[in-house]
Design an enzyme around this catalytic site. Structure first.
Site, PDB file in Angstrom:
ATOM      1  N   LYS A 116       0.876  -1.227  -0.141  1.00  0.00           N
ATOM      2  CA  LYS A 116       0.011   0.212  -0.004  1.00  0.00           C
ATOM      3  C   LYS A 116       0.785   1.257   0.011  1.00  0.00           C
ATOM      4  O   LYS A 116       0.477   2.311  -0.694  1.00  0.00           O
ATOM      5  CB  LYS A 116      -0.959  -0.127   1.195  1.00  0.00           C
ATOM      6  N   LYS A 198      -3.327 -11.385  -6.856  1.00  0.00           N
ATOM      7  CA  LYS A 198      -4.553 -11.745  -6.255  1.00  0.00           C
ATOM      8  C   LYS A 198      -5.499 -10.716  -6.794  1.00  0.00           C
ATOM      9  O   LYS A 198      -5.465  -9.481  -7.182  1.00  0.00           O
ATOM     10  CB  LYS A 198      -4.270 -10.975  -4.766  1.00  0.00           C
ATOM     11  N   LYS A 201      -9.942  -5.021  -5.629  1.00  0.00           N
ATOM     12  CA  LYS A 201     -10.852  -4.105  -6.248  1.00  0.00           C
ATOM     13  C   LYS A 201     -10.010  -2.924  -6.606  1.00  0.00           C
ATOM     14  O   LYS A 201     -10.462  -1.942  -7.418  1.00  0.00           O
ATOM     15  CB  LYS A 201     -11.946  -3.633  -5.335  1.00  0.00           C
TER      16      LYS A 201
HETATM   17  P1  TYM Z   1     -10.039  -6.342   3.050  1.00  0.00           P
HETATM   18  O1  TYM Z   1     -11.431  -5.279   3.552  1.00  0.00           O
HETATM   19  O2  TYM Z   1      -9.254  -5.986   2.393  1.00  0.00           O
HETATM   20  O3  TYM Z   1     -10.652  -7.605   2.558  1.00  0.00           O
HETATM   21  C1  TYM Z   1     -11.990  -8.427   3.396  1.00  0.00           C
HETATM   22  C2  TYM Z   1     -11.796  -9.951   3.462  1.00  0.00           C
HETATM   23  O4  TYM Z   1     -11.588 -10.407   2.130  1.00  0.00           O
HETATM   24  C3  TYM Z   1     -10.483 -11.250   1.939  1.00  0.00           C
HETATM   25  N1  TYM Z   1     -10.001 -11.192   0.544  1.00  0.00           N
HETATM   26  C4  TYM Z   1      -9.623 -12.224  -0.314  1.00  0.00           C
HETATM   27  N2  TYM Z   1      -9.837 -13.479  -0.023  1.00  0.00           N
HETATM   28  C5  TYM Z   1      -9.474 -14.288  -0.849  1.00  0.00           C
HETATM   29  N3  TYM Z   1      -8.999 -13.924  -2.176  1.00  0.00           N
HETATM   30  C6  TYM Z   1      -8.860 -12.502  -2.443  1.00  0.00           C
HETATM   31  N4  TYM Z   1      -8.556 -12.092  -3.844  1.00  0.00           N
HETATM   32  C7  TYM Z   1      -9.302 -11.621  -1.406  1.00  0.00           C
HETATM   33  N5  TYM Z   1      -9.279 -10.379  -1.471  1.00  0.00           N
HETATM   34  C8  TYM Z   1      -9.657 -10.008  -0.054  1.00  0.00           C
HETATM   35  C9  TYM Z   1      -9.479 -10.698   3.013  1.00  0.00           C
HETATM   36  O5  TYM Z   1      -8.542 -11.612   3.287  1.00  0.00           O
HETATM   37  C10 TYM Z   1     -10.396 -10.317   3.864  1.00  0.00           C
HETATM   38  O6  TYM Z   1     -10.619 -11.420   4.894  1.00  0.00           O
HETATM   39  N6  TYM Z   1      -7.622  -5.792   7.714  1.00  0.00           N
HETATM   40  C11 TYM Z   1      -8.721  -6.399   6.759  1.00  0.00           C
HETATM   41  C12 TYM Z   1      -9.857  -5.935   7.594  1.00  0.00           C
HETATM   42  C13 TYM Z   1     -10.180  -6.189   9.103  1.00  0.00           C
HETATM   43  C14 TYM Z   1     -10.098  -7.441   9.657  1.00  0.00           C
HETATM   44  C15 TYM Z   1     -10.193  -7.176  11.060  1.00  0.00           C
HETATM   45  C16 TYM Z   1     -10.300  -8.797   9.220  1.00  0.00           C
HETATM   46  C17 TYM Z   1     -10.059  -5.315   9.916  1.00  0.00           C
HETATM   47  N7  TYM Z   1     -10.213  -5.678  11.230  1.00  0.00           N
HETATM   48  C18 TYM Z   1     -10.103  -7.987  12.005  1.00  0.00           C
HETATM   49  C19 TYM Z   1     -10.452  -9.875  10.049  1.00  0.00           C
HETATM   50  C20 TYM Z   1     -10.309  -9.456  11.612  1.00  0.00           C
HETATM   51  C21 TYM Z   1      -8.590  -6.063   5.538  1.00  0.00           C
HETATM   52  O7  TYM Z   1      -8.131  -4.910   4.753  1.00  0.00           O
HETATM   53  O8  TYM Z   1      -9.664  -6.642   4.645  1.00  0.00           O
END
Ligand code: TYM
Length: 335
Positions: A116, A198, A201
């Site tokens: 990022k 990966k 979005k």
């Molecule tokens: P975020 O918002 O980027 O993504 C949300 C969830 O989607 C999963 N994910 C994927 N899984 C499989 N293949 C992909 N291409 C893919 N892209 C995204 C992510 O692994 C995630 O589970 N920091 C976190 C949000 C968060 C969180 C938490 C998660 C904040 N606090 C506490 C778990 C527990 C994030 O940025 O996810």
């Protein structure tokens, strides 16, 4: 025998715009699947979202949309606690305490921070670096035993475990140390345009990702354009056939079939037919979610009620943990 209280589960998603089938398959779809077995808390991570620039009006809209999407994806607000992260200030309060046991070295090594920082070179802020500490606070506040996430969050979960263990060692047993829930074949859904990357979005190529509000034609078109390889055989082999393997994982995630079963379905069939079938399965599965999402968004009062009740229920648990933390670190609470 007395029934054991259910173990807790926590997860969150950032309201940073469209939600992809990567988010859905890797995380959100498991939210509903686990809601009977665990006491689940699911948050819209708006505090995390502002670590990259957001347009305020869009952030407000995306927050409500994401809460509604959780419900449209099968999360039952009567069984789970659904809330908006910024509505429970304990998340920030625990982050501060955890910051005092987190080291800049370990935070600057995080893959997502490095990615990022490179992508948003004009806005490398402290919040971006602190993103995983806030995530640790999210999880540890609720004494969560399990955290359903995609593979890209596993490093953050390791840090959560390290911080929890570090705190427990320094101040005495306080936090439950969580485990990730990351089923292997769906943990990392890849871009349709470049299957070595990966699915995200933030990809500049919109053909790389499918979102939960893409319509049927868009979904079919994106799958028809998906990159495969020069061979002709539909076979799971992530080294030799990353594109085909990714499509097989997506197909299995939406049909519940095994990889072997899916390979049998497409034995002797060409890539064109295969890609069309995957697109159709995805479009069929997403259509009812889209319809339900639209219906829910028309009932703002209901959604506001869910998030208000959710924040109250979450705060009750969170402040119990925070009081314990404050006592352990030696904050004077009066007589
Ligand atoms: P975020 O918002 O980027 O993504 C949300 C969830 O989607 C999963 N994910 C994927 N899984 C499989 N293949 C992909 N291409 C893919 N892209 C995204 C992510 O692994 C995630 O589970 N920091 C976190 C949000 C968060 C969180 C938490 C998660 C904040 N606090 C506490 C778990 C527990 C994030 O940025 O996810």
């Amino acid at each position: 025998m007395e029934a054991q209280p259910k173990r807790k589960l926590f997860s969150a998603v950032q309201p940073s715009g469209a939600v992809t089938i990567g988010n859905y398959i890797g995380a959100i779809r498991n939210f509903a699947a686990l809601q009977d077995e665990y006491a689940c808390l699911y948050a819209v991570a708006d505090l995390h979202a502002i670590t990259v620039k957001q347009e305020p009006a869009a952030l407000r809209r995306h927050t409500l949309e994401l809460l509604a999407l959780f419900i449209a994806c099968g999360v039952d607000p009567e069984k789970c606690t659904l809330f908006v992260q910024s509505h429970v200030p304990a998340h920030c309060e625990l982050t501060w305490v955890l910051n005092t046991i987190a080291y800049p070295g370990e935070l600057s090594r995080m893959t997502q921070f490095k990615d990022k920082s490179a992508r948003h070179a004009d806005n490398v802020n402290m919040g971006l670096m602190d993103h995983p500490v806030l995530m640790a606070a999210d999880i540890l506040l609720y004494q969560a035993a399990l955290v359903p996430v995609g593979a890209d969050q596993k490093q953050h979960l390791e840090l959560t475990r390290d911080l929890g263990i570090r705190f427990n060692n320094r101040y005495g047993a306080t936090f439950t140390i969580p485990e990730p829930f990351t089923p292997k074949s769906t943990a990392r859904i890849m871009s349709l345009a470049d299957p070595t990357k990966k699915m995200s979005k933030s990809d500049e190529n919109p053909n790389g990702f499918v979102t939960l509000d893409d319509d049927r034609d868009t979904i079919l078109r994106k799958f028809q354009r998906a990159v495969t390889d020069s061979g002709a055989e539909v076979r799971y082999d992530t080294e030799e056939k990353p594109g085909v393997s990714n499509l097989l994982s997506i197909y299995c995630a939406f049909t519940g079939k095994t990889i072997e079963g899916a390979e049998r379905d497409f034995a002797g069939k060409g890539y064109g037919e295969f890609k069309l079938a995957v697109g159709e399965v995805v479009a069929d599965a997403l259509a009812p979610i889209r319809a339900e999402h639209g219906r829910l968004l028309a009932d703002k009062a209901y959604l506001n009620g869910v998030m208000k009740r959710g924040a109250e229920a979450a705060a009750r648990i969170a402040y119990r943990t925070l009081a314990k933390v404050y006592r352990k670190v030696g904050f004077y609470a009066g007589e």
